[in-house]
Scaffold this motif. Sequence first.
Motif, PDB file in Angstrom:
ATOM      1  N   PHE A 100      58.497 -21.616   7.202  1.00  0.00           N
ATOM      2  CA  PHE A 100      59.653 -22.531   7.042  1.00  0.00           C
ATOM      3  C   PHE A 100      58.397 -23.227   6.121  1.00  0.00           C
ATOM      4  N   ASP A 101      58.863 -24.018   5.635  1.00  0.00           N
ATOM      5  CA  ASP A 101      57.082 -24.644   4.957  1.00  0.00           C
ATOM      6  C   ASP A 101      57.448 -26.415   5.028  1.00  0.00           C
ATOM      7  N   ILE A 102      56.496 -27.110   6.194  1.00  0.00           N
ATOM      8  CA  ILE A 102      56.543 -28.730   5.810  1.00  0.00           C
ATOM      9  C   ILE A 102      55.399 -28.611   6.079  1.00  0.00           C
ATOM     10  N   SER A 103      55.158 -28.833   5.122  1.00  0.00           N
ATOM     11  CA  SER A 103      53.140 -28.783   4.775  1.00  0.00           C
ATOM     12  C   SER A 103      53.623 -30.001   3.856  1.00  0.00           C
ATOM     13  N   GLY A 104      54.680 -30.423   3.190  1.00  0.00           N
ATOM     14  CA  GLY A 104      54.757 -31.441   2.078  1.00  0.00           C
ATOM     15  C   GLY A 104      53.653 -31.049   0.530  1.00  0.00           C
ATOM     16  N   LYS A 105      52.562 -30.032   0.564  1.00  0.00           N
ATOM     17  CA  LYS A 105      52.310 -29.401  -0.733  1.00  0.00           C
ATOM     18  C   LYS A 105      53.251 -28.979  -1.328  1.00  0.00           C
ATOM     19  N   GLY A 106      52.804 -29.654  -2.942  1.00  0.00           N
ATOM     20  CA  GLY A 106      53.024 -28.266  -3.894  1.00  0.00           C
ATOM     21  C   GLY A 106      54.923 -28.723  -4.329  1.00  0.00           C
ATOM     22  N   ALA A 107      55.246 -28.408  -5.489  1.00  0.00           N
ATOM     23  CA  ALA A 107      56.413 -28.639  -6.010  1.00  0.00           C
ATOM     24  C   ALA A 107      57.019 -27.726  -5.768  1.00  0.00           C
ATOM     25  N   SER A 108      58.565 -28.439  -4.556  1.00  0.00           N
ATOM     26  CA  SER A 108      59.269 -26.886  -4.276  1.00  0.00           C
ATOM     27  C   SER A 108      60.311 -26.803  -5.099  1.00  0.00           C
ATOM     28  N   ALA A 109      60.576 -27.691  -5.880  1.00  0.00           N
ATOM     29  CA  ALA A 109      61.918 -27.233  -6.991  1.00  0.00           C
ATOM     30  C   ALA A 109      61.622 -26.166  -7.634  1.00  0.00           C
ATOM     31  N   SER A 110      62.701 -25.828  -7.984  1.00  0.00           N
ATOM     32  CA  SER A 110      62.687 -24.326  -8.054  1.00  0.00           C
ATOM     33  C   SER A 110      62.965 -24.734  -9.904  1.00  0.00           C
ATOM     34  N   GLU A 111      63.242 -23.594 -11.031  1.00  0.00           N
ATOM     35  CA  GLU A 111      63.960 -24.025 -12.484  1.00  0.00           C
ATOM     36  C   GLU A 111      65.180 -24.358 -12.453  1.00  0.00           C
ATOM     37  N   LEU A 112      65.610 -24.747 -13.251  1.00  0.00           N
ATOM     38  CA  LEU A 112      66.994 -24.240 -13.498  1.00  0.00           C
ATOM     39  C   LEU A 112      67.888 -23.475 -14.252  1.00  0.00           C
ATOM     40  N   VAL A 113      68.906 -23.750 -13.449  1.00  0.00           N
ATOM     41  CA  VAL A 113      69.746 -22.452 -13.367  1.00  0.00           C
ATOM     42  C   VAL A 113      71.129 -22.706 -13.615  1.00  0.00           C
ATOM     43  N   LEU A 114      71.434 -21.553 -14.163  1.00  0.00           N
ATOM     44  CA  LEU A 114      73.074 -22.242 -14.830  1.00  0.00           C
ATOM     45  C   LEU A 114      74.039 -21.401 -13.685  1.00  0.00           C
ATOM     46  N   TYR A 141      66.674 -25.644  -7.390  1.00  0.00           N
ATOM     47  CA  TYR A 141      66.910 -25.505  -5.551  1.00  0.00           C
ATOM     48  C   TYR A 141      65.562 -26.323  -5.618  1.00  0.00           C
ATOM     49  N   MET A 142      65.057 -26.276  -4.203  1.00  0.00           N
ATOM     50  CA  MET A 142      64.119 -27.200  -3.305  1.00  0.00           C
ATOM     51  C   MET A 142      64.608 -26.968  -1.960  1.00  0.00           C
ATOM     52  N   ASN A 143      63.095 -27.813  -0.921  1.00  0.00           N
ATOM     53  CA  ASN A 143      63.694 -27.151  -0.095  1.00  0.00           C
ATOM     54  C   ASN A 143      63.736 -28.446   0.886  1.00  0.00           C
ATOM     55  N   TYR A 144      63.808 -29.547   0.267  1.00  0.00           N
ATOM     56  CA  TYR A 144      64.682 -30.689   1.282  1.00  0.00           C
ATOM     57  C   TYR A 144      65.174 -31.436  -0.484  1.00  0.00           C
ATOM     58  N   TYR A 145      66.084 -32.018  -0.540  1.00  0.00           N
ATOM     59  CA  TYR A 145      66.650 -32.670  -1.680  1.00  0.00           C
ATOM     60  C   TYR A 145      67.739 -34.795  -0.904  1.00  0.00           C
ATOM     61  N   THR A 146      67.073 -35.379  -0.804  1.00  0.00           N
ATOM     62  CA  THR A 146      68.040 -36.907  -0.476  1.00  0.00           C
ATOM     63  C   THR A 146      68.331 -37.453  -2.069  1.00  0.00           C
ATOM     64  N   GLU A 147      69.243 -38.462  -1.563  1.00  0.00           N
ATOM     65  CA  GLU A 147      70.340 -39.166  -3.004  1.00  0.00           C
ATOM     66  C   GLU A 147      69.093 -40.030  -2.956  1.00  0.00           C
ATOM     67  N   GLU A 148      68.223 -40.637  -2.474  1.00  0.00           N
ATOM     68  CA  GLU A 148      66.636 -41.584  -2.266  1.00  0.00           C
ATOM     69  C   GLU A 148      66.005 -41.251  -3.490  1.00  0.00           C
ATOM     70  N   MET A 149      65.997 -39.736  -3.632  1.00  0.00           N
ATOM     71  CA  MET A 149      64.860 -39.540  -4.652  1.00  0.00           C
ATOM     72  C   MET A 149      65.135 -39.747  -5.767  1.00  0.00           C
ATOM     73  N   LYS A 150      64.638 -40.421  -6.801  1.00  0.00           N
ATOM     74  CA  LYS A 150      64.347 -41.038  -8.314  1.00  0.00           C
ATOM     75  C   LYS A 150      65.170 -39.334  -9.242  1.00  0.00           C
ATOM     76  N   THR A 151      66.129 -38.928  -9.103  1.00  0.00           N
ATOM     77  CA  THR A 151      66.810 -37.908 -10.588  1.00  0.00           C
ATOM     78  C   THR A 151      67.068 -38.410 -11.666  1.00  0.00           C
ATOM     79  N   ILE A 152      66.171 -38.172 -13.240  1.00  0.00           N
ATOM     80  CA  ILE A 152      66.946 -38.633 -14.399  1.00  0.00           C
ATOM     81  C   ILE A 152      67.080 -37.067 -15.354  1.00  0.00           C
ATOM     82  N   TRP A 153      68.753 -36.921 -15.369  1.00  0.00           N
ATOM     83  CA  TRP A 153      69.425 -35.498 -16.474  1.00  0.00           C
ATOM     84  C   TRP A 153      69.141 -36.357 -18.310  1.00  0.00           C
ATOM     85  N   LYS A 154      69.120 -35.456 -18.702  1.00  0.00           N
ATOM     86  CA  LYS A 154      68.832 -35.734 -20.306  1.00  0.00           C
ATOM     87  C   LYS A 154      69.634 -34.675 -21.075  1.00  0.00           C
TER      88      LYS A 154
END
Length: 1476
Positions: free
Chosen positions: A1184-1198, A1210-1223
């Motif tokens: 279980f990685d809680i080091s906070g290092k690196g980007a845990s976000a995976s590539e987009l999958v269908l 997919y990522m280790n954790y995600y909250t709605e406070e994170m700023k996410t923009i889809w294009k």
Amino acid sequence: MASKVIPWYKKKHVSQVKTDYAYHHTKHVSKQHTESKSSSKSVSQAQAQATEAMAEQAYTVPVFRQRTAEETEEYQRVSKNVGKGLAVIQEELHRMRIATKAQVESLEIQKEVKGMMRKRVDLLEEIPKLPDFLVALRPHTVWEKTPVKLFCTVEGNPRPIVKWYKDGVPVDPLSTPGKYKIENKYGVHSLIVSRCVVSDTAEYSAVATNQHGTATSKAKIIVKMPHLTEIHASKLDVSLLDRFPVSFGVEGNSIRLVCTMVVVPDLPNIPPIAQWYRDDKLLKPSKLVEMSVGGGAASLTLPHLAKDDEGLYTLRIFTKDGTAEHSAYLFVSDAAPSAPGAPGAPMSVKAYDINSDYVLVAWKPPNTVNEAPITGYFVDRCEAGTDTWVQCNDAPVKICKYPVHGLRVGHSYYFRVRAVNSSGISRPSRKSDKVTALDAAESERLQVIKIEGKYDIVIKDDDLEGYVTIPGEPTDVHASEIFKSYVVLSWKPPSPRGRAPLWYVIEKVCTGDWQRINTTVKLHSPRYPVFDLQDGQKYQFRVYSVNMYGSSEASAPSEPIQKVDEDGKSQDQCVPSAPGHVVATRNTKSSVFVQWEAPKHLKHLMGYYIDGRVVGAKEWFACNHKPFKHTRFVVHGLIPGETYVFRVQAVNLFGLSEESQESSPIAVEPALGKGAEYATPSSPFGITMLSSDGSSITVAWKSPKHCGGSKVNAYYIDKRDADTLVWKEVNLNAVTERMCTVENLKEGTFYEFRVTAGNMAGVGLPSAASVPMKCEAWTMEEPGPAYDLSFSEVRSHSLVILWRAPIYTGASAVTGYFVDMAKKGSSEFVTVNQEAVSHRYLQVTGLEEGESYVFRVRAVNAHGVGKPSQLSEPVCAKAIPGTKEIVAGVDEETGDVFLSLEACEICETSKFVWSKNYKLISDCPRVAVTTKGRTSRLTFTNPDKDDLGKYSVIVTDTDGVSASHTLTEDALNTMLELSYAIRHPIVPLKHGLNYEVLEKGHVRFWLQAVKLSPSVSYRFIVNDKEVTSGEGQKISHDVATGIIQMTVDHFTRANEGTYTVQIHDGKAKTQSSLVLVGDVFKAALKEAEFQRKEHIRKQGPHFSEYLYFTVTEDCTVMLVCKVANVKKESTLHWYKDDEEIVPDTPPNVMSGSCALPLPLFSRKDHGVYKAVLSDDRGKDTSVFDISGKGASASELVLQCTPEGIRLQCYMNYYTEEMKTIWKHKENKIASSEKMRIGGTAEMAWMQICDPSDKEKGHYSMEISDGVKTHTRTFDLSGQVKSDFFFFCSDRGRVVGGLPDVVTIMEEKSLSLTCTVWGEPTPEVTWFKNEQEVASTEHTRVMFDGGKFASLVINKVTPEDSGKYSINVRNKYGGEFVEITVSVYRHGEKIPEPKLGQAKAAATTPVLPKSPAPPSKTPTPTPSKTQTPAPSMKSPTPASTPISKSPTPTPKSPTPPRSVKSPTPPRFMKSPTPPRK
């Protein structure tokens, strides 16, 4: 200039031989001289010693005595004999010297020849060569139960591959283990057949193949039984029974000629000797000719007909009394043209004058009857081993011969020809035999030298010419072919020519300087076609021989050559003249014998084409489709009783001659003297007047009621003045129609007429005299009377009346008819039809059974209603006893759609006459009429809407046997469906081939048929190779459930490919395929490997839930994991950044759950935590990685969802406070009903509802962690993504209507109804407690319109409680929905709802959560057509304990856990969600 040449065997070694001989001879003489000198020296020494001795003794040499005369004579005689002996010795020495010299030279020649042969062998090994059998197969005759060995030796470069065949079928040693053995040792190929039986008697062939071609060697093996060894096939007694008739075929179809026979004795291993001939030429078995004899029949099958196959076929059977023969003609007509009006295909394409780069192709022209004349031909070639045809000539050649040049030496070719006219190009001819481009002069340059009388040494002329560098000049330059289109030059190769490769240069001259012709190509053959010569000019040609050393002198110029000005200008180069004096005579009831005179000029004549035409018709038809060589021909397939004329055309390579004059008309009837007994016909009757112009009267009559056993073909009319008794003949020549115009009559006079009918037996009795008819001109405006009234389909309450149109039409054309009816003896006529009918037939209904009626017909034009016809004969409204109607059906064996009538009565001369809409069906290609006994069948060759209508049939020479049937579109469609089902029976499948991954990593391929019989057979084919049950895979089936399955134990990369199951169940068959390649295969392989590893992992201590975190009320972070399969010795160790942590309280693994508290969690607690569970059986690790290092976000999958498709990260954790923009295409996307944006604790996603083409394109997601912005992209524009749109939108799914829980009182009726959707229409299956629900009276399963699925339970009982589910699925996937049903008794408290398992779509996995970044590979998506949908589970037979669930039951590599768990539960088999 060419230098003086010396024989090769003298050039090097003559001087050496002379030198050696001189050396040996000199040595021998020197030795003799030395010996003589030494001997003379020793003699001198001896004399000196003797002198000294005598000196010591004072010895005096005595005086020699003188010889007497006798002694002198004796001395001379001896000297003479010695001289003769010396001469003999010298002569013998000279002879020995000569012999020794010859022997030395011979040895030198042999040594040189052997050296050159070794060089030749080395050279030949480097030259590409077709396969060739050095030692061919030999036939064998063996006893039963003894082995036999066939062997052969084959050469070729590269080395050929040899395959063995038995009667054209490949020999497979694996199919019958121990029966066959194939070996290849030291270049000798052999086939061993063990323990031969009679059925091994066959023709065996070895086929050698390399990239340059094939070669075949054949031999027969005859297996004899011990007690039958003295019987030979020619000793059998053979009697022919059913013989093949004159046959008709069409190009491209197949035909089989069969002759049955009785063989005495009938021995299975000794069939009769049968030979087949076509036009007196013996046929041999090939791909185009298949022969068989045995089983009481001899047959010849032509699987792919062409006009080359037309001719007279003869079967000759050898018997003990000689031979038994039967012959019949086979006609092969042209197939449908490639374009309307295009000519037929040429035929008999052959190649002549074959050289290394030149071939002369010739063919025969097709017959053109009604098509436009042929303007030329195109010649195509195809290199053996390829399927590519190349056109040889740019412009059509006008004669049936063309020189093809530019071929490659040693390569094999096929040729074909297409004819051209103004309407288009014909279909191609049958291809020629294979020809190989080789220099024909090479064989002439070979010589065979015998050494010691037993060795053959092959030497080229090049070897005997010595070392020649520059070749000699060619000779005899001349034109071998002269036509308007081209001229073919020929010459003799030079001598000497040298060993270097040789080519030729050609020059021409008309006026002025010589010009070179072949500037771009090297010409290797002594043939060359010249195309660009000008008309009217004379040319001379000369040829040079050229090799690498230089060019020869020019050959002597040819004679002046001028191409013909116009094809057909001279007698030698023109179409033949027209044949003359065509005579047609009777032969049989369907054939005519035609003969003619040959044309005057017969040069290049190929044969004749015969055309025919029905008298009165405009169109000619071809009687033969291949030139016939003789001047007499039997035309078959004619309509009995019809009258024809014929014409003939001669054919040569320049085309077709003018048509001959037409023959005299002839009716198709049997010739007299056939042995049948005939009678004269009865009298005609019903003479009626049709029109009159004041000087003539037209009368008609009805046919005799009895024809006398042969067709009535002649009528004779007599007339007389009504006031006299003397009859006068009207016609001397017979009238064939039942109508005649009697001329030269006196106006105003009354006349009577009578008619006599005639047939083959003679003329019958005359009819009764007609009523007096007045000869006066008809001037009325209304039409005259109709005539020839007849009846058909007489039944108890209806009949059909037919008539002919009036001869006299009045002042305008006839527009319709009225039919009047009256009872017999009554004059009160009733008009049957209120409105005039335009056709000449009418069905009359409403008759009284048993009542007799008479009818008349009145024609109508624009001026009114005309005269009524003569009254018909009375007809009784009563069906003939035993009358049957026409039956429409489909043949159960062939699938042919037919109409059939079984006549209730018939006689020997009766015929079935079929009509459509009461118009006679003649020789129509759309239908075929066959008659057998009392039954006649009208078979439709290719039924479609054009065949709709009313069909009727009349049986002649009976009391009115007839019937009709109306063929409607609905009835035809129904019969066509049945016909297709009979011709192409299939095994209906409930589910096509699919796969699922089982525990332990096993992969199961399965399909389910609706029904299987115990005799079913099937094959699994993987990548074009059949697999069988054995090590690594298990194949089985269950007849009760219809499931056929194969389980692969170890699924690896080698299993990628196409899987096919072929099923044969009786006559029915089917196959289903599954393409498991690319991303789909990778997903299946990944799933199998995961399941395999999971199985291994679970054999020891393992985590049932991986590490996840929770936060207690006192803000302590707890790292929690759950363990399984542990024992007391199992230990759990904690690590942070690979350093062990020893908690205050040791973990208790036996409790099933372990936790590591992290109080006062802060940045110092950041790191990578690891739990290691182990014992002597193995270990398992959770990170279980809680080091906070690196980007845990995976590539987009269908992913595919019930609403559409979803892009997720997919990522280790995600909250709605994170700023996410889809294009989308660089345009920002706002959340809407079409595009929904959201996320979970470990994933951000965007849902595309009901995707369409507009949603295709490039997508990106930008997410910021407060420090850095990370971008993930996905392209939805590729083909795979496009197919995914179809998959997601077209898959089967439940649209709505089902509840999660149903509570119902017993004795009530429960209806579970939902709306389903899918394209194609999905299959719907209901289950109860994972068992399929069958439709019964209590439980009814319905699926209406492909949209509404229902499960209705009548009067539910507590036993009906349980978990119900519906599986909706098509080839793109499906959905699985569950419903919990609770039934309570009357008076009981309504139970609280208890939900079953959550509903899950079969193609939508639960959103995964992973402690590590998931795989970057997008989830595999199935293609629309061939790629399999996500794997689905199937009903599994009870006999195979692989999986009991009939539905896609969710499976998980780890048990489900709380929502906080970062490890996803696994609810899917495929597509596989990303995981660690």
